[in-house]
Scaffold this motif. Structure first.
Motif, PDB file in Angstrom:
ATOM      1  N   THR A  53       0.842  -1.187   0.000  1.00 10.53           N
ATOM      2  CA  THR A  53       0.000   0.000   0.000  1.00 10.53           C
ATOM      3  C   THR A  53       0.884   1.246   0.000  1.00 10.53           C
ATOM      4  OG1 THR A  53      -1.679  -1.193   1.243  1.00 10.53           O
ATOM      5  CG2 THR A  53      -1.831   1.208   1.258  1.00 10.53           C
ATOM      6  N   SER A  54       0.574   2.188  -0.866  1.00 14.00           N
ATOM      7  CA  SER A  54       1.345   3.435  -0.955  1.00 14.00           C
ATOM      8  C   SER A  54       1.334   4.173   0.375  1.00 14.00           C
ATOM      9  CB  SER A  54       0.754   4.352  -2.021  1.00 14.00           C
ATOM     10  OG  SER A  54       0.804   3.744  -3.282  1.00 14.00           O
ATOM     11  N   VAL A  55       2.418   4.897   0.627  1.00 16.52           N
ATOM     12  CA  VAL A  55       2.496   5.751   1.815  1.00 16.52           C
ATOM     13  C   VAL A  55       2.745   7.180   1.344  1.00 16.52           C
ATOM     14  CG1 VAL A  55       3.229   3.932   3.404  1.00 16.52           C
ATOM     15  CG2 VAL A  55       4.962   5.205   2.133  1.00 16.52           C
ATOM     16  N   ARG A  56       2.425   8.126   2.206  1.00 18.83           N
ATOM     17  CA  ARG A  56       2.564   9.543   1.854  1.00 18.83           C
ATOM     18  C   ARG A  56       3.468  10.226   2.884  1.00 18.83           C
ATOM     19  NH1 ARG A  56      -0.404  12.841  -1.481  1.00 18.83           N
ATOM     20  NH2 ARG A  56      -1.887  11.162  -1.819  1.00 18.83           N
ATOM     21  N   ARG A  57       4.446  10.960   2.361  1.00 16.15           N
ATOM     22  CA  ARG A  57       5.315  11.750   3.227  1.00 16.15           C
ATOM     23  C   ARG A  57       4.570  12.988   3.711  1.00 16.15           C
ATOM     24  NH1 ARG A  57      11.040  12.541   0.212  1.00 16.15           N
ATOM     25  NH2 ARG A  57      10.096  14.594   0.084  1.00 16.15           N
ATOM     26  N   LYS A  58       5.126  13.649   4.728  1.00 16.40           N
ATOM     27  CA  LYS A  58       4.500  14.875   5.238  1.00 16.40           C
ATOM     28  C   LYS A  58       4.367  15.949   4.172  1.00 16.40           C
ATOM     29  CE  LYS A  58       5.901  14.394  10.037  1.00 16.40           C
ATOM     30  NZ  LYS A  58       6.694  14.935  11.129  1.00 16.40           N
ATOM     31  N   ASP A  59       5.312  15.984   3.222  1.00 16.48           N
ATOM     32  CA  ASP A  59       5.266  16.994   2.161  1.00 16.48           C
ATOM     33  C   ASP A  59       4.305  16.633   1.030  1.00 16.48           C
ATOM     34  OD1 ASP A  59       6.625  15.031   0.720  1.00 16.48           O
ATOM     35  OD2 ASP A  59       8.436  16.224   0.422  1.00 16.48           O
TER      36      ASP A  59
ATOM     37  N   LYS B  56      14.816   2.204  12.320  1.00 13.57           N
ATOM     38  CA  LYS B  56      15.757   2.869  11.421  1.00 13.57           C
ATOM     39  C   LYS B  56      15.051   3.700  10.354  1.00 13.57           C
ATOM     40  CE  LYS B  56      19.738   0.858  12.749  1.00 13.57           C
ATOM     41  NZ  LYS B  56      20.870   1.628  13.245  1.00 13.57           N
ATOM     42  N   LEU B  57      13.940   3.191   9.833  1.00 15.39           N
ATOM     43  CA  LEU B  57      13.231   3.825   8.723  1.00 15.39           C
ATOM     44  C   LEU B  57      12.597   5.161   9.104  1.00 15.39           C
ATOM     45  CD1 LEU B  57      11.371   0.726   7.271  1.00 15.39           C
ATOM     46  CD2 LEU B  57      13.079   2.093   6.049  1.00 15.39           C
ATOM     47  N   TYR B  58      12.419   6.007   8.073  1.00 10.15           N
ATOM     48  CA  TYR B  58      11.563   7.171   8.268  1.00 10.15           C
ATOM     49  C   TYR B  58      10.243   6.656   8.832  1.00 10.15           C
ATOM     50  CZ  TYR B  58      14.488  10.313   5.451  1.00 10.15           C
ATOM     51  OH  TYR B  58      15.503  11.095   4.980  1.00 10.15           O
ATOM     52  N   PRO B  59       9.659   7.330   9.819  1.00 18.29           N
ATOM     53  CA  PRO B  59       8.421   6.817  10.434  1.00 18.29           C
ATOM     54  C   PRO B  59       7.312   6.496   9.439  1.00 18.29           C
ATOM     55  CG  PRO B  59       9.323   8.587  11.753  1.00 18.29           C
ATOM     56  CD  PRO B  59      10.158   8.521  10.491  1.00 18.29           C
ATOM     57  N   TYR B  60       7.159   7.283   8.375  1.00 19.52           N
ATOM     58  CA  TYR B  60       6.078   7.031   7.428  1.00 19.52           C
ATOM     59  C   TYR B  60       6.265   5.726   6.656  1.00 19.52           C
ATOM     60  CZ  TYR B  60       8.800   8.437   3.315  1.00 19.52           C
ATOM     61  OH  TYR B  60       9.725   8.493   2.300  1.00 19.52           O
ATOM     62  N   GLN B  61       7.490   5.166   6.648  1.00 15.81           N
ATOM     63  CA  GLN B  61       7.740   3.913   5.924  1.00 15.81           C
ATOM     64  C   GLN B  61       7.579   2.668   6.801  1.00 15.81           C
ATOM     65  OE1 GLN B  61      11.352   3.857   3.615  1.00 15.81           O
ATOM     66  NE2 GLN B  61      10.933   5.846   2.719  1.00 15.81           N
ATOM     67  N   ALA B  62       7.428   2.827   8.102  1.00 14.51           N
ATOM     68  CA  ALA B  62       7.299   1.678   8.999  1.00 14.51           C
ATOM     69  C   ALA B  62       6.099   0.807   8.630  1.00 14.51           C
ATOM     70  CB  ALA B  62       7.195   2.139  10.446  1.00 14.51           C
ATOM     71  N   SER B  63       5.037   1.419   8.133  1.00  9.57           N
ATOM     72  CA  SER B  63       3.844   0.646   7.773  1.00  9.57           C
ATOM     73  C   SER B  63       4.122  -0.321   6.620  1.00  9.57           C
ATOM     74  CB  SER B  63       2.682   1.575   7.422  1.00  9.57           C
ATOM     75  OG  SER B  63       2.975   2.323   6.251  1.00  9.57           O
ATOM     76  N   LEU B  64       5.127  -0.034   5.794  1.00  9.61           N
ATOM     77  CA  LEU B  64       5.491  -0.961   4.721  1.00  9.61           C
ATOM     78  C   LEU B  64       5.969  -2.288   5.309  1.00  9.61           C
ATOM     79  CD1 LEU B  64       7.438   1.521   2.403  1.00  9.61           C
ATOM     80  CD2 LEU B  64       5.102   0.671   2.071  1.00  9.61           C
TER      81      LEU B  64
END
Length: 153
Positions: free
Chosen positions: A75-81, A135-143
């Protein structure tokens, strides 16, 4: 138009579970940072480029090794920007000691007019899912969470 990136979350079996392969960004801004700045190897692509092809290309450019091609989209994730990141989970192997990334150029030190080149990725490694999520950017943890769920782990 929304910016978009595509990447590969490479994984391999390890004991009763898995390990995932993630990368640390190169350059002076990330040199002393560790937790919360690693990423799946990824990069931007244009609307006319097939996203999986872009993900495979970016993996090879940033890691210097080819990724297997068979996997499944997460599932795609979205960065804060607002940038949308698409990722494919692919089972395979990569050698962290052989990582050889492409480079980017920037003015460094700031306001000096001097340009320097830095690798996009300065290192990559295998981590347990729990280590990788730190380690990952928080938004990528769901991956990683989705990968575990889809593999039934």
């Amino acid at each position: 138009m929304t910016k978009q990136s595509a990447g590969i979350l490479l994984y391999r079996k390890a004991g009763e579970g898995i390990e995932v392969f993630v990368a640390h960004p190169g350059g002076p801004f990330f040199a002393k940072k560790d937790e919360g700045v690693w990423s799946v190897p990824k990069g931007e692509y244009e609307d006319d480029e097939e996203p999986l092809a872009a993900a495979l290309r970016e993996f090879e450019e940033e890691i210097g090794q080819k990724s297997p091609r068979e996997g499944f989209e997460l599932t795609s994730v979205r960065r804060k920007d607002g940038k949308v990141v698409r990722a494919w989970a692919i089972e395979g192997d990569a050698d962290p000691a052989a990582v050889q990334s492409n480079e980017f150029e920037m003015e460094w030190p700031p306001r000096t007019g001097r340009k320097q080149s830095f690798p996009e990725i300065d290192r990559a490694d295998w981590f347990t899912p729990e280590e990788a999520k730190k380690k990952l950017y928080p938004y990528q943890a769901s991956l990683v969470d989705e990968l575990l769920e889809r593999l039934g782990l």
